[in-house]
Design a protein around this motif. Structure first.
Motif, short mmCIF file in Angstrom:
data_model
loop_
_atom_site.label_atom_id
_atom_site.label_comp_id
_atom_site.label_asym_id
_atom_site.label_seq_id
_atom_site.Cartn_x
_atom_site.Cartn_y
_atom_site.Cartn_z
N PHE A 122 -9.49 6.49 -0.63
CA PHE A 122 -9.38 5.05 -0.21
C PHE A 122 -10.44 4.48 0.02
CE2 PHE A 122 -9.49 7.63 3.65
CZ PHE A 122 -10.00 6.77 4.80
N PHE A 123 -10.49 3.08 -0.20
CA PHE A 123 -11.72 2.16 0.23
C PHE A 123 -11.26 0.88 1.17
CE2 PHE A 123 -12.54 4.45 -3.43
CZ PHE A 123 -13.85 4.47 -3.77
N THR B 69 -6.53 3.74 -3.29
CA THR B 69 -5.81 3.05 -2.28
C THR B 69 -6.58 1.99 -1.37
OG1 THR B 69 -4.08 4.76 -2.00
CG2 THR B 69 -4.62 3.19 0.05
N LEU B 70 -6.41 0.90 -1.36
CA LEU B 70 -7.07 -0.10 -0.92
C LEU B 70 -6.62 -0.47 0.47
CD1 LEU B 70 -7.60 -2.38 -4.24
CD2 LEU B 70 -9.06 -0.47 -3.38
N ILE C 50 -2.92 -0.72 1.78
CA ILE C 50 -2.54 -0.80 3.14
C ILE C 50 -3.04 -2.27 3.86
CG2 ILE C 50 -2.91 0.17 5.36
CD1 ILE C 50 -3.08 2.94 3.99
N THR C 51 -2.18 -3.10 4.30
CA THR C 51 -2.71 -4.46 4.67
C THR C 51 -3.22 -4.25 6.35
OG1 THR C 51 -1.16 -5.61 3.11
CG2 THR C 51 -2.25 -6.91 4.84
N ILE C 52 -4.48 -4.68 6.49
CA ILE C 52 -4.54 -4.45 7.86
C ILE C 52 -5.35 -5.58 8.35
CG2 ILE C 52 -5.44 -2.16 7.47
CD1 ILE C 52 -8.54 -3.46 7.35
N GLY D 40 -0.60 4.75 7.78
CA GLY D 40 -0.39 4.34 6.61
C GLY D 40 -0.72 5.38 5.24
N LEU D 41 -1.81 6.00 5.53
CA LEU D 41 -2.19 6.99 4.62
C LEU D 41 -1.30 8.27 4.66
CD1 LEU D 41 -6.12 6.90 5.24
CD2 LEU D 41 -4.94 5.99 3.20
N ALA D 42 -1.05 8.58 6.03
CA ALA D 42 0.06 9.78 5.98
C ALA D 42 1.10 9.74 5.38
CB ALA D 42 0.16 10.15 7.66
#
Length: 434
Positions: free
Chosen positions: A169-170, A200-201, A218-220, A401-403
């Motif tokens: 992820f980045f 994954t962004l 994943i929107t942050i 979100g990653l989990a």
């Protein structure tokens, strides 16, 4: 005369809303019960799956520790620390999540020093820390920097090559994420950097059906300084005497002299329709009392700018001001952790000229309920990147979100010598060494 009476009538309604909210609130910040929060989140989960597809997160109370392990690549300091040393302003701008996420992971219990047991791999690159004299990030060097870092990790470790980044992820908190441009038309033309298309962004940009949003991104929230905001809190029983509040650009004369492209014309429509309306406290000037003013407002406008999102979204939630979201098809941060439909008001860009009618038609009890939901400390915490970190904050929401994307499907692992990504795709300028 009739117009004057109409305007004063609206002003009276606004003050009535403010009085009713103040009168019904406890002297201390009111918290909703855990049961109420749970019910709201359960209802919103169904809504968010359809309206905010593409976002990831989890319920506010979830603890990601023990559910995943992250390996942090050790890169030469030219990719991160030296860039920050050159310009410390990067620590306070809205794209600073890439810096603080790196710092968080270095000391997080989810970090593993054994890459063989890692679920995810993280490459710490400060790609937005290239600032103009006025402090605006320029994304034009970012593709070269990212390509250089990926070339390094793919030649020094075996993990990128076995998936071509599908378990990596980045953090790319640019206006349009890994499309690396602040103007939408050019961002769409560029598209997501080809070598990141399996990764994954983690990005602030989120808009449904857009080429700059990968499925599974994943929107942050953008970064907003937690300590500074905390220091500017006013007593919670202060009356909300401002009906609608906004400070910011309506026209970007430097980049969009005709005024129709910036914010797709929505900000210009706000100004042209309501600059003289006494219910609307709007201006391009940014006063020293900006944070205090937001805490005295009932509604805070959160219109799109060059991108759909802005730091106002974070500020509105933290300061308990009902966010009026004007950005068609926006994907909101942690949409299944924060009940956006319950705490905000969504206004279509084409309906901006009717903003006054839309907002004055919302009954006082509905406004009071939104303010009560906004008073929940857990909701505020999920929008912030605090130091030291706190349970349920934005860092932990990202980990959640990653989990939720684990376990990785078998399809992410490539066969020997199998290749999917095209390393030479993209503009020629992106291929220059960095």
């Amino acid at each position: 005369m009739r117009k004057c009476l109409w305007l004063w009538g609206l002003l009276f309604i606004a003050l009535g809303f403010a009085w009713s909210i103040t009168a019904e609130r406890n002297p201390r910040t009111e918290r909703i019960s855990d049961v109420a929060v749970a019910v709201s989140l359960k209802v919103l989960k169904v809504k968010s799956e359809s309206k905010n597809a593409g976002s990831a997160g989890d319920v506010l109370e979830d603890d990601p520790v023990g559910r995943l392990k992250v390996y942090v690549y050790e890169l030469p300091s030219k990719y991160n620390k030296k860039i920050l040393q050159k310009d410390p302003r990067c620590l306070s701008h809205m794209f600073a999540a890439e810096i603080f996420m790196h710092r968080f992971l270095l000391s997080s219990p989810v970090r593993t020093l054994n890459p063989e047991e890692a679920d995810w791999f993280y490459t710490p690159i400060y790609a937005t820390c290239d600032l103009t004299p006025t402090g605006l990030p320029l994304p034009f060097k970012s593709p070269r920097m990212v390509r250089s870092a990926i070339q390094l990790i793919s030649s020094s470790w075996p993990y990128w090559n076995r998936t071509e980044g599908a378990d990596h992820f980045f953090v790319v908190p640019h206006d349009f994420g890994a499309c690396f441009h602040y103007q939408e038309e050019k961002a769409i033309e560029r598209g997501i950097l080809p070598i990141l298309r399996r990764a994954t962004l983690v990005q602030t940009f989120g808009q449904r059906n857009h080429v700059c949003l990968n499925e599974g991104s994943i929107t942050i929230p953008p970064y907003a300084p937690p300590q500074k905001m905390q220091a500017r809190q006013i007593p919670p029983d202060t009356p909300r005497s401002i009906f609608v509040y906004f400070r910011g650009l309506f026209y970007d004369v430097n980049n969009d002299p005709e005024g129709g492209y910036y914010a797709r014309g929505a900000r210009a429509a706000v100004w042209e329709n309501f600059k003289s309306n006494p219910l609307f406290d709007i201006s391009t000037e940014h006063p020293t009392t900006y944070y205090e003013d937001m805490q005295r407002a009932i509604f805070c406008l959160c219109p799109l700018g060059w991108a759909p999102w802005s730091p106002r979204l974070v500020e509105a939630v933290v300061f308990g001001c009902i966010p009026v979201i004007i950005a068609d098809d926006i994907v909101l941060p942690f949409a299944d952790a924060i009940p956006w439909e319950e705490i905000g008001v969504f206004v279509a860009e084409e309906d901006v000229p009717k903003l006054d009618k839309i907002l004055t038609s919302i009954p006082p009890h509905a406004i009071l309920r939104k303010h009560r939901l906004l008073a929940n400390p857990s909701m505020k915490r999920a929008m912030l990147f605090p130091q030291p970190t706190l349970p349920g904050d934005a860092f932990h929401q990202i980990l959640n979100g990653l989990a939720r994307k684990l376990p990785h499907p078998k399809s992410v692992y490539l066969k020997p010598v199998e290749k999917i990504l095209n390393w030479t795709a993209g503009p020629i300028t992106d291929l220059k060494p960095w």
